[in-house]
Each structure stands twice: as structure tokens, then as C-alpha cells.
Write a protein that holds these residues in place. Structure first.
Motif, PDB file in Angstrom:
ATOM      1  N   MET A 250       0.823  -1.211   0.000  1.00 33.35           N
ATOM      2  CA  MET A 250       0.000   0.000   0.000  1.00 33.35           C
ATOM      3  C   MET A 250       0.863   1.270   0.000  1.00 33.35           C
ATOM      4  O   MET A 250       2.042   1.246   0.348  1.00 33.35           O
ATOM      5  CB  MET A 250      -0.911   0.010   1.233  1.00 33.35           C
ATOM      6  CG  MET A 250      -0.175   0.244   2.546  1.00 33.35           C
ATOM      7  SD  MET A 250      -1.289   0.181   3.967  1.00 33.35           S
ATOM      8  CE  MET A 250      -0.174   0.722   5.287  1.00 33.35           C
ATOM      9  N   HIS A 251       0.257   2.371  -0.402  1.00 31.60           N
ATOM     10  CA  HIS A 251       0.883   3.688  -0.281  1.00 31.60           C
ATOM     11  C   HIS A 251       0.629   4.190   1.136  1.00 31.60           C
ATOM     12  O   HIS A 251      -0.489   4.102   1.641  1.00 31.60           O
ATOM     13  CB  HIS A 251       0.280   4.660  -1.296  1.00 31.60           C
ATOM     14  CG  HIS A 251       0.451   4.219  -2.711  1.00 31.60           C
ATOM     15  ND1 HIS A 251       1.511   4.608  -3.490  1.00 31.60           N
ATOM     16  CD2 HIS A 251      -0.300   3.391  -3.475  1.00 31.60           C
ATOM     17  CE1 HIS A 251       1.407   4.055  -4.684  1.00 31.60           C
ATOM     18  NE2 HIS A 251       0.313   3.311  -4.703  1.00 31.60           N
ATOM     19  N   SER A 252       1.638   4.697   1.776  1.00 30.62           N
ATOM     20  CA  SER A 252       1.492   5.137   3.164  1.00 30.62           C
ATOM     21  C   SER A 252       2.151   6.496   3.350  1.00 30.62           C
ATOM     22  O   SER A 252       2.824   7.020   2.446  1.00 30.62           O
ATOM     23  CB  SER A 252       2.112   4.115   4.118  1.00 30.62           C
ATOM     24  OG  SER A 252       3.492   3.932   3.831  1.00 30.62           O
TER      25      SER A 252
ATOM     26  N   LEU B 138      -3.470   8.306  -7.786  1.00 28.58           N
ATOM     27  CA  LEU B 138      -4.170   7.040  -7.522  1.00 28.58           C
ATOM     28  C   LEU B 138      -5.616   7.056  -8.002  1.00 28.58           C
ATOM     29  O   LEU B 138      -6.361   6.104  -7.785  1.00 28.58           O
ATOM     30  CB  LEU B 138      -4.145   6.716  -6.018  1.00 28.58           C
ATOM     31  CG  LEU B 138      -2.775   6.459  -5.395  1.00 28.58           C
ATOM     32  CD1 LEU B 138      -2.925   6.040  -3.939  1.00 28.58           C
ATOM     33  CD2 LEU B 138      -2.011   5.403  -6.180  1.00 28.58           C
TER      34      LEU B 138
ATOM     35  N   ILE C  61      -4.539   1.809  -1.609  1.00 30.36           N
ATOM     36  CA  ILE C  61      -4.065   0.791  -2.557  1.00 30.36           C
ATOM     37  C   ILE C  61      -4.957   0.814  -3.790  1.00 30.36           C
ATOM     38  O   ILE C  61      -6.177   1.053  -3.671  1.00 30.36           O
ATOM     39  CB  ILE C  61      -4.078  -0.605  -1.893  1.00 30.36           C
ATOM     40  CG1 ILE C  61      -3.414  -1.654  -2.783  1.00 30.36           C
ATOM     41  CG2 ILE C  61      -5.487  -1.031  -1.509  1.00 30.36           C
ATOM     42  CD1 ILE C  61      -3.203  -2.994  -2.072  1.00 30.36           C
TER      43      ILE C  61
ATOM     44  N   ASP D   5       3.113  10.205   3.389  1.00 31.76           N
ATOM     45  CA  ASP D   5       2.809  11.329   2.489  1.00 31.76           C
ATOM     46  C   ASP D   5       2.298  10.865   1.129  1.00 31.76           C
ATOM     47  O   ASP D   5       1.816  11.691   0.341  1.00 31.76           O
ATOM     48  CB  ASP D   5       4.061  12.204   2.289  1.00 31.76           C
ATOM     49  CG  ASP D   5       4.465  12.935   3.557  1.00 31.76           C
ATOM     50  OD1 ASP D   5       3.591  13.115   4.433  1.00 31.76           O
ATOM     51  OD2 ASP D   5       5.649  13.316   3.670  1.00 31.76           O
ATOM     52  N   GLN D   6       2.413   9.571   0.839  1.00 33.71           N
ATOM     53  CA  GLN D   6       1.939   9.059  -0.446  1.00 33.71           C
ATOM     54  C   GLN D   6       0.417   8.888  -0.468  1.00 33.71           C
ATOM     55  O   GLN D   6      -0.173   8.709  -1.533  1.00 33.71           O
ATOM     56  CB  GLN D   6       2.584   7.705  -0.752  1.00 33.71           C
ATOM     57  CG  GLN D   6       4.091   7.763  -0.940  1.00 33.71           C
ATOM     58  CD  GLN D   6       4.674   6.374  -1.193  1.00 33.71           C
ATOM     59  OE1 GLN D   6       4.107   5.360  -0.791  1.00 33.71           O
ATOM     60  NE2 GLN D   6       5.808   6.338  -1.860  1.00 33.71           N
ATOM     61  N   ILE D   7      -0.212   8.928   0.704  1.00 36.91           N
ATOM     62  CA  ILE D   7      -1.662   8.732   0.769  1.00 36.91           C
ATOM     63  C   ILE D   7      -2.367   9.983   0.249  1.00 36.91           C
ATOM     64  O   ILE D   7      -2.110  11.090   0.746  1.00 36.91           O
ATOM     65  CB  ILE D   7      -2.133   8.480   2.213  1.00 36.91           C
ATOM     66  CG1 ILE D   7      -1.402   7.299   2.834  1.00 36.91           C
ATOM     67  CG2 ILE D   7      -3.640   8.241   2.241  1.00 36.91           C
ATOM     68  CD1 ILE D   7      -1.684   7.115   4.321  1.00 36.91           C
TER      69      ILE D   7
ATOM     70  N   ASP E 121      -1.214  -1.209  -8.093  1.00 35.87           N
ATOM     71  CA  ASP E 121      -0.329  -1.749  -7.058  1.00 35.87           C
ATOM     72  C   ASP E 121      -0.401  -3.277  -7.043  1.00 35.87           C
ATOM     73  O   ASP E 121       0.619  -3.962  -6.909  1.00 35.87           O
ATOM     74  CB  ASP E 121      -0.728  -1.214  -5.679  1.00 35.87           C
ATOM     75  CG  ASP E 121      -0.645   0.298  -5.593  1.00 35.87           C
ATOM     76  OD1 ASP E 121       0.300   0.865  -6.170  1.00 35.87           O
ATOM     77  OD2 ASP E 121      -1.526   0.894  -4.944  1.00 35.87           O
TER      78      ASP E 121
ATOM     79  N   LYS F 233      -1.156  12.811  -6.303  1.00 29.95           N
ATOM     80  CA  LYS F 233      -0.861  11.468  -5.783  1.00 29.95           C
ATOM     81  C   LYS F 233      -1.039  10.371  -6.830  1.00 29.95           C
ATOM     82  O   LYS F 233      -0.492   9.277  -6.684  1.00 29.95           O
ATOM     83  CB  LYS F 233      -1.737  11.175  -4.558  1.00 29.95           C
ATOM     84  CG  LYS F 233      -1.508  12.165  -3.415  1.00 29.95           C
ATOM     85  CD  LYS F 233      -0.067  12.161  -2.929  1.00 29.95           C
ATOM     86  CE  LYS F 233       0.236  13.274  -1.933  1.00 29.95           C
ATOM     87  NZ  LYS F 233      -0.519  13.202  -0.697  1.00 29.95           N
TER      88      LYS F 233
ATOM     89  N   GLY G 136      -3.284   3.997   4.855  1.00 29.55           N
ATOM     90  CA  GLY G 136      -2.753   3.826   3.511  1.00 29.55           C
ATOM     91  C   GLY G 136      -3.823   3.853   2.446  1.00 29.55           C
ATOM     92  O   GLY G 136      -5.013   4.081   2.713  1.00 29.55           O
TER      93      GLY G 136
END
Length: 326
Positions: A207-209, A234, A315, A211-213, A319, A232, A313
Motif C-alpha cells: 500500500m501507499h502510506s 491514484l 491501494i 505522504d503518499q496517501i 499496485d 498522488k 494507507g
């Protein structure tokens, strides 16, 4: 090629399949006390199952050993010819020998029987002849006899090898269930394949966690949320309240539906157009479960929460693709 020839091909194939089906069906009546004894001996073994067999029985034995090993019963194959020339050193008194021979009198297998006896390794046999030497010497004999081979000459092992393979699978499955072998146990012995990735990878692994969220406050304007989605990458943003708790999600699909109506993206708050109570997934769940939810809901991304329900996170389908789950 004439149509008559094609019909002959089909008839031959269907006849072979029917004969082999009969051979498999006959095995049901042989799951008896001997089968239970074989299972008990193997379950009680402190070592490994050493499978041996000559010719086509050896090829089937190789597969049976591989199936046992991958389902919680340590096993390996030893060629009987090589066993007589040093490979017997691989076998110990803690092991169980599973010897396969349709006739039950294969010379190369019988040659090494006394050595198994001398070292005290219990012998389980699979034979098509209950009166054979191999069957008589075994603590349990599994009957793999067939009425007829699918080969019209009655020479090439066909029905007999199929029956042996199915009996081996039945043994492996019975042992698997007796051991309580789980899908996660299976994955541990298959870490390099797709099965392993599907069964071992957790959402938290991919998963992205931090600052990537993609994340905005519920008071953020729709235009601000769109900027976060673009940054981001996503295709969505999560929406949180002042306490950092997840209260909604806004996706590309939500945007299309929102723009169907007159709206000022610079004045509208994201909380007024977001999806509330959307699907989430726990960070401890399998990545394969995230895939199942996305496919079932026809969505491309999920917010990830922890056991306390806090956002940890995000996802998306890409991913899962990169991780080899798909």
C-alpha cells in the motif's frame, strides 16, 4: 484427412478416457483400513517420505513426492537404480518408504527392500498385485490395480499410472487435512510463484502510506481535492475529519457524476460530494482480498485502515498488478 479418420481419432480418445475413468472410480472402494494404516504410519513418521519406483511408476512417484512435499508432508524421490549405487545414504530409519510398482515384483525395487528392512524404515507400497512380494512386505499396501490399460495393446501404462497418480493425490490430501495444513502454510513453500504472492502478500506490504496517501480535510474545496488526486496519481483521494478519521472518499467516478450537475468546484466542499461509508480494507488483510473487493465492487482503489479504524494507507489496482497479485 477424411472425416472417417477424424471420427476414429475421437472414438479412440473417448474410449481411453472412459477406461481411465473406470479405473479412477474403482479406487473409491479401496480407501479402506490399509489406506488408513498408510496415513497413520506417515503421520507418525519423524523423518520424510521417500518415494521410489521404476519406469513410469518412477515418473508418477516423482510427482507424488512433489505433491506431498508441497502439502505439508516432507518427501523426496529416490530412483531405485541409483539407490543401489549410493543414494540409499539419503534414507534414515526415521523415514517412511513409499514404493510404487504395478506388478509389485519390479526387480530394481525388490533389490533394495532388504536394506529398508535392515535400517528399520517402514514400507508402504502401491501395487496392482496384492499377492506380490512388495505388497506382502509392506506394512500397508494401497491397491492400484486396473481391469485394463487404456492402451489397446494392453502394454503401455495408461490406466494404471492414472490410478497411481490419483491414489497419491488422495493420500496427500488426507495427510494435508489431518495435519491442519493451511493456505498460508502452502504459500510458505511456494513463495516464488503467483500462488505464493496471492497467499503471502498483505495489504500493508504494497500500500501507499505516509505522504503518499491522497488525503484532504472534509472542509477542502472540490478544486483542492482534484489537485490532491492529480498529485498522488491514484485516481482518488481519501477525506478525513479534524481528528484524522476517515469519513469518505472521492474518486474519478465521483467527479464524473458530480460534473453532471451545475457546481462551482472552487466553492463546493468535498464533504458535500464525497462518497460516505465506502469500502475499506484492513492493512493486515491479504492483498488478494483487496483484489476480490475491487473486482466485486467494480472499483479501482481502496482506503486502508488499521485495527483502530484509522487511515494508514491507500491501494489501487496498479499496485496489485505490480506486485503480481493479478
Amino acid at each position: 484427412m477424411t472425416s472417417d479418420t477424424s471420427l476414429t481419432y475421437r472414438e479412440s480418445a473417448l474410449r481411453a478416457i472412459a477406461i481411465e475413468l473406470d479405473a479412477i472410480n474403482a479406487l473409491s472402494g479401496r480407501i479402506n483400513g490399509s489406506f488408513e494404516k498408510a496415513c497413520e504410519v506417515i503421520i507418525g513418521c519423524n523423518g520424510r517420505v521417500v518415494v521410489t519406483g521404476m519406469g513410469k511408476s518412477g515418473h508418477i512417484g516423482n510427482k507424488i513426492a512433489a505433491t506431498l512435499a508441497s502439502t505439508g508432508t516432507p518427501a523426496f524421490f529416490v530412483h531405485p537404480g541409483e539407490a543401489s549405487h549410493g543414494d540409499l545414504g539419503m534414507i534414515t530409519s526415521q523415514d517412511v518408504v513409499l514404493a510404487i510398482s504395478n506388478s509389485g515384483n519390479t526387480a530394481e525395487v525388490l533389490t533394495i527392500l532388504p536394506l529398508f528392512k535392515r535400517m528399520g524404515a517402514p514400507l508402504v507400497s502401491m501395487t496392482g498385485n496384492a499377492n506380490s512380494v512388495l505388497a506382502r512386505e509392506a506394512v500397508a499396501n494401497l491397491d492400484i490395480s486396473v481391469a485394463v490399460e487404456a492402451c489397446p495393446l494392453g502394454l503401455a501404462p495408461t490406466s494404471s499410472t492414472t490410478a497411481t497418480l490419483v491414489m497419491g493425490d488422495a493420500l496427500a490430501v488426507a495427510l494435508l487435512e489431518a495435519r491442519g495444513f493451511s493456505a498460508e502454510d502452502f504459500a510458505m513453500s511456494h513463495p516464488g510463484g503467483t500462488l505464493g504472492r496471492r497467499l503471502l502478500l498483505r495489504v500493508s506490504d504494497i500500500m501507499h502510506s505516509g505522504d503518499q496517501i491522497p488525503r484532504v480535510q472534509e472542509t477542502t474545496t472540490l478544486s483542492g481535492a482534484l489537485l490532491e488526486i492529480s498529485r498522488k496519481g491514484l485516481g482518488m483521494t481519501t477525506v478525513v475529519n479534524a481528528s484524522g478519521e476517515l469519513c469518505g472518499i472521492f474518486t474519478d467516478g465521483d467527479l464524473r457524476r458530480t460534473l453532471d450537475h451545475p457546481i462551482d468546484i472552487h466553492a463546493t466542499c468535498i464533504r458535500d460530494v464525497m462518497t460516505r461509508n465506502g469500502r475499506t480494507i484492513n492493512e493486515d488483510q491479504l492483498a488478494a482480498e483487496a483484489l476480490r473487493i475491487m473486482e466485486e465492487m467494480k472499483i479501482n482503489a481502496l482506503p486502508v485502515i488499521n485495527r483502530d479504524g484509522l487511515l494508514t494507507g491507500a491501494i489501487n489496482m496498479h499496485d496489485l498488478l505490480r506486485a503480481g497479485v493479478i
